[in-house]
Scaffold this active site. Structure first.
Site, PDB file in Angstrom:
ATOM      1  CB  ALA A  60      -1.006   0.226   1.176  1.00 35.75           C
ATOM      2  CB  VAL A  61       1.398   3.816  -2.042  1.00 32.08           C
ATOM      3  CG1 VAL A  61       1.899   5.234  -2.267  1.00 32.08           C
ATOM      4  CG2 VAL A  61       2.704   2.609  -2.578  1.00 32.08           C
ATOM      5  NE  ARG A  98      -1.107   6.335 -11.838  1.00 28.60           N
ATOM      6  CZ  ARG A  98      -2.004   6.054 -12.597  1.00 28.60           C
ATOM      7  NH1 ARG A  98      -3.203   5.842 -12.074  1.00 28.60           N
ATOM      8  NH2 ARG A  98      -1.789   6.063 -13.869  1.00 28.60           N
ATOM      9  N   GLY A 121       5.449   6.396  -8.459  1.00 25.46           N
ATOM     10  CA  GLY A 121       6.388   5.211  -8.583  1.00 25.46           C
ATOM     11  C   GLY A 121       6.849   4.409  -7.504  1.00 25.46           C
ATOM     12  N   GLY A 175       5.076   2.182  -5.429  1.00 20.14           N
ATOM     13  CA  GLY A 175       4.472   0.777  -5.444  1.00 20.14           C
ATOM     14  C   GLY A 175       5.444   0.206  -6.332  1.00 20.14           C
ATOM     15  NE  ARG A 176       6.979   1.508 -12.666  1.00 17.06           N
ATOM     16  CZ  ARG A 176       6.524   0.870 -13.959  1.00 17.06           C
ATOM     17  NH1 ARG A 176       7.218  -0.288 -14.235  1.00 17.06           N
ATOM     18  NH2 ARG A 176       5.602   1.244 -14.477  1.00 17.06           N
ATOM     19  CD  GLU A 190      -3.579 -14.850  -2.783  1.00 18.52           C
ATOM     20  OE1 GLU A 190      -2.913 -14.389  -1.894  1.00 18.52           O
ATOM     21  OE2 GLU A 190      -3.167 -15.883  -3.243  1.00 18.52           O
ATOM     22  CG  ASN A 245      -7.750  -2.624  -5.430  1.00 16.09           C
ATOM     23  OD1 ASN A 245      -7.826  -1.711  -6.117  1.00 16.09           O
ATOM     24  ND2 ASN A 245      -6.963  -2.902  -4.306  1.00 16.09           N
ATOM     25  CE1 TYR A 279       0.956  -6.201  -7.088  1.00 19.95           C
ATOM     26  CE2 TYR A 279      -1.533  -5.700  -6.640  1.00 19.95           C
ATOM     27  CZ  TYR A 279      -0.176  -5.774  -6.320  1.00 19.95           C
ATOM     28  OH  TYR A 279      -0.101  -5.709  -4.797  1.00 19.95           O
TER      29      TYR A 279
HETATM   30  C1  LIG Z   1      -1.969  -0.346  -6.069  1.00 12.98           C
HETATM   31  C2  LIG Z   1      -0.998   0.818  -5.317  1.00 12.98           C
HETATM   32  C3  LIG Z   1       0.019  -0.175  -4.374  1.00 12.98           C
HETATM   33  C4  LIG Z   1      -0.017   1.511  -6.336  1.00 12.98           C
HETATM   34  O1  LIG Z   1       1.130   2.007  -5.885  1.00 12.98           O
HETATM   35  P1  LIG Z   1       1.426   3.445  -6.706  1.00 12.98           P
HETATM   36  O2  LIG Z   1       2.674   3.963  -5.976  1.00 12.98           O
HETATM   37  O3  LIG Z   1       0.385   4.361  -6.835  1.00 12.98           O
HETATM   38  O4  LIG Z   1       1.913   2.893  -8.011  1.00 12.98           O
HETATM   39  P2  LIG Z   1       2.887   3.616  -9.202  1.00 12.98           P
HETATM   40  O5  LIG Z   1       3.069   5.097  -8.996  1.00 12.98           O
HETATM   41  O6  LIG Z   1       4.285   2.664  -8.787  1.00 12.98           O
HETATM   42  O7  LIG Z   1       2.338   2.901 -10.381  1.00 12.98           O
HETATM   43  C5  LIG Z   1       2.996   2.154 -11.457  1.00 12.98           C
HETATM   44  C6  LIG Z   1       2.072   2.333 -12.658  1.00 12.98           C
HETATM   45  O8  LIG Z   1       1.132   1.249 -12.447  1.00 12.98           O
HETATM   46  C7  LIG Z   1      -0.336   1.777 -13.017  1.00 12.98           C
HETATM   47  N1  LIG Z   1      -1.185   2.188 -12.076  1.00 12.98           N
HETATM   48  C8  LIG Z   1      -0.812   2.485 -10.505  1.00 12.98           C
HETATM   49  N2  LIG Z   1      -2.180   2.671  -9.991  1.00 12.98           N
HETATM   50  C9  LIG Z   1      -3.168   2.758 -11.026  1.00 12.98           C
HETATM   51  C10 LIG Z   1      -4.628   3.017 -10.973  1.00 12.98           C
HETATM   52  N3  LIG Z   1      -4.930   3.278  -9.988  1.00 12.98           N
HETATM   53  N4  LIG Z   1      -5.105   2.874 -12.109  1.00 12.98           N
HETATM   54  C11 LIG Z   1      -4.578   2.582 -13.343  1.00 12.98           C
HETATM   55  N5  LIG Z   1      -3.225   2.524 -13.146  1.00 12.98           N
HETATM   56  C12 LIG Z   1      -2.458   2.335 -12.018  1.00 12.98           C
HETATM   57  C13 LIG Z   1       0.257   3.088 -13.931  1.00 12.98           C
HETATM   58  O9  LIG Z   1       0.356   2.545 -14.967  1.00 12.98           O
HETATM   59  C14 LIG Z   1       1.430   3.539 -13.104  1.00 12.98           C
HETATM   60  O10 LIG Z   1       2.467   4.322 -14.014  1.00 12.98           O
HETATM   61  P3  LIG Z   1       1.963   5.818 -14.172  1.00 12.98           P
HETATM   62  O11 LIG Z   1       1.664   6.349 -13.116  1.00 12.98           O
HETATM   63  O12 LIG Z   1       3.280   6.175 -14.908  1.00 12.98           O
HETATM   64  O13 LIG Z   1       0.776   5.719 -15.168  1.00 12.98           O
HETATM   65  C15 LIG Z   1      -1.627   2.165  -4.561  1.00 12.98           C
HETATM   66  O14 LIG Z   1      -2.471   2.624  -5.511  1.00 12.98           O
HETATM   67  C16 LIG Z   1      -2.071   1.615  -3.410  1.00 12.98           C
HETATM   68  O15 LIG Z   1      -1.654   1.730  -2.416  1.00 12.98           O
HETATM   69  N6  LIG Z   1      -3.686   1.426  -3.394  1.00 12.98           N
HETATM   70  C17 LIG Z   1      -4.365   1.175  -2.426  1.00 12.98           C
HETATM   71  C18 LIG Z   1      -4.080  -0.361  -1.517  1.00 12.98           C
HETATM   72  C19 LIG Z   1      -4.114  -1.298  -2.492  1.00 12.98           C
HETATM   73  O16 LIG Z   1      -4.937  -1.353  -3.516  1.00 12.98           O
HETATM   74  N7  LIG Z   1      -3.066  -2.454  -2.422  1.00 12.98           N
HETATM   75  C20 LIG Z   1      -2.885  -3.402  -3.378  1.00 12.98           C
HETATM   76  C21 LIG Z   1      -3.640  -4.721  -3.012  1.00 12.98           C
HETATM   77  S1  LIG Z   1      -3.108  -5.353  -1.460  1.00 12.98           S
END
Ligand SMILES: CC(C)(COP(=O)(O)OP(=O)(O)OC[C@H]1O[C@@H](n2cnc3c(N)ncnc32)[C@H](O)[C@@H]1OP(=O)(O)O)[C@@H](O)C(=O)NCCC(=O)NCCS
Length: 163
Positions: free
Chosen positions: A81-82, A88, A90, A92-93, A114, A119, A126
């Site tokens: 989680a972030v 957005r 980077g 999570g990546r 999972e 979501n 992913y």
């Molecule tokens: C899912 C999650 C971990 C992603 O983390 P993040 O740091 O926002 O992701 P990143 O910035 O590394 O994203 C990398 C790429 O993934 C894709 N991406 C990330 N979030 C996205 C979204 N909500 N919708 C569509 N594409 C998405 C994009 O291509 C993104 O690149 P870009 O921003 O240059 O377009 C974050 O949204 C989160 O914490 N969500 C709530 C908790 C959750 O759902 N956890 C996962 C299940 S356990």
């Protein structure tokens, strides 16, 4: 948007458990009965030898975290989680890349996870990272919600746009 250079990853310390657990409750477990990843469970995970808890910091504040269990051939990404303020950027990546390099070093070939089937943001995330949908697992979350299992092979480090 946070500059990737300002993001620091480190292993979690026992004192991080409460904040990580809160993020799990409000970002991942929201709407589910109970609190699975409560502070004591997170603290235990931080101490377990086959579990890796990593946090991302910006200006010394935790902005994201991941918890992964390392098996002989598989890594299970249990939580990621972030904070909404830093999504957005980077982070999570970076967290997944960091765990993947640890998995590679440990001789692990597969990453599994999972997520709640509804979501769609995480699902897109992913997919972007190359994970594939494996199957739905009904009632996975407290008998309340279906999970989607996703997986992909462990890859060697690639130059990332984010770093
Ligand atoms: C899912 C999650 C971990 C992603 O983390 P993040 O740091 O926002 O992701 P990143 O910035 O590394 O994203 C990398 C790429 O993934 C894709 N991406 C990330 N979030 C996205 C979204 N909500 N919708 C569509 N594409 C998405 C994009 O291509 C993104 O690149 P870009 O921003 O240059 O377009 C974050 O949204 C989160 O914490 N969500 C709530 C908790 C959750 O759902 N956890 C996962 C299940 S356990």
């Amino acid at each position: 948007m946070t500059a990737p250079a300002a993001i620091r990853l480190r292993l979690a310390r026992p004192g991080d458990a409460y904040e990580i657990a809160l993020m799990s409750r409000y970002l991942v477990e929201i709407g589910l009965r109970g609190w699975f990843w409560h502070p004591e469970r997170v603290a235990k995970a931080i101490h377990l030898r086959d579990t890796c808890v990593v946090v991302a910091e910006v200006k010394k504040r935790i902005t994201g975290f991941a918890i992964a269990e390392f098996g002989d051939t598989k890594m299970h990404l249990s939580l990621l989680a972030v904070k909404a303020t830093h999504q957005r950027c980077g982070i999570g990546r970076l967290l997944v890349d960091w765990l993947e390099q640890s998995a590679l070093t440990a001789g692990i070939t597969l990453i599994e996870l999972e997520l709640r089937a509804n979501n769609f943001g995480a699902r897109c995330f992913y997919h972007t990272l190359g994970f594939q949908e494996v199957r739905y697992v009904p009632d996975y979350y407290r008998g309340q919600e279906t999970a989607l299992r996703m997986a992909r092979g462990v890859r060697h480090a690639q130059p990332s746009n984010a770093s």
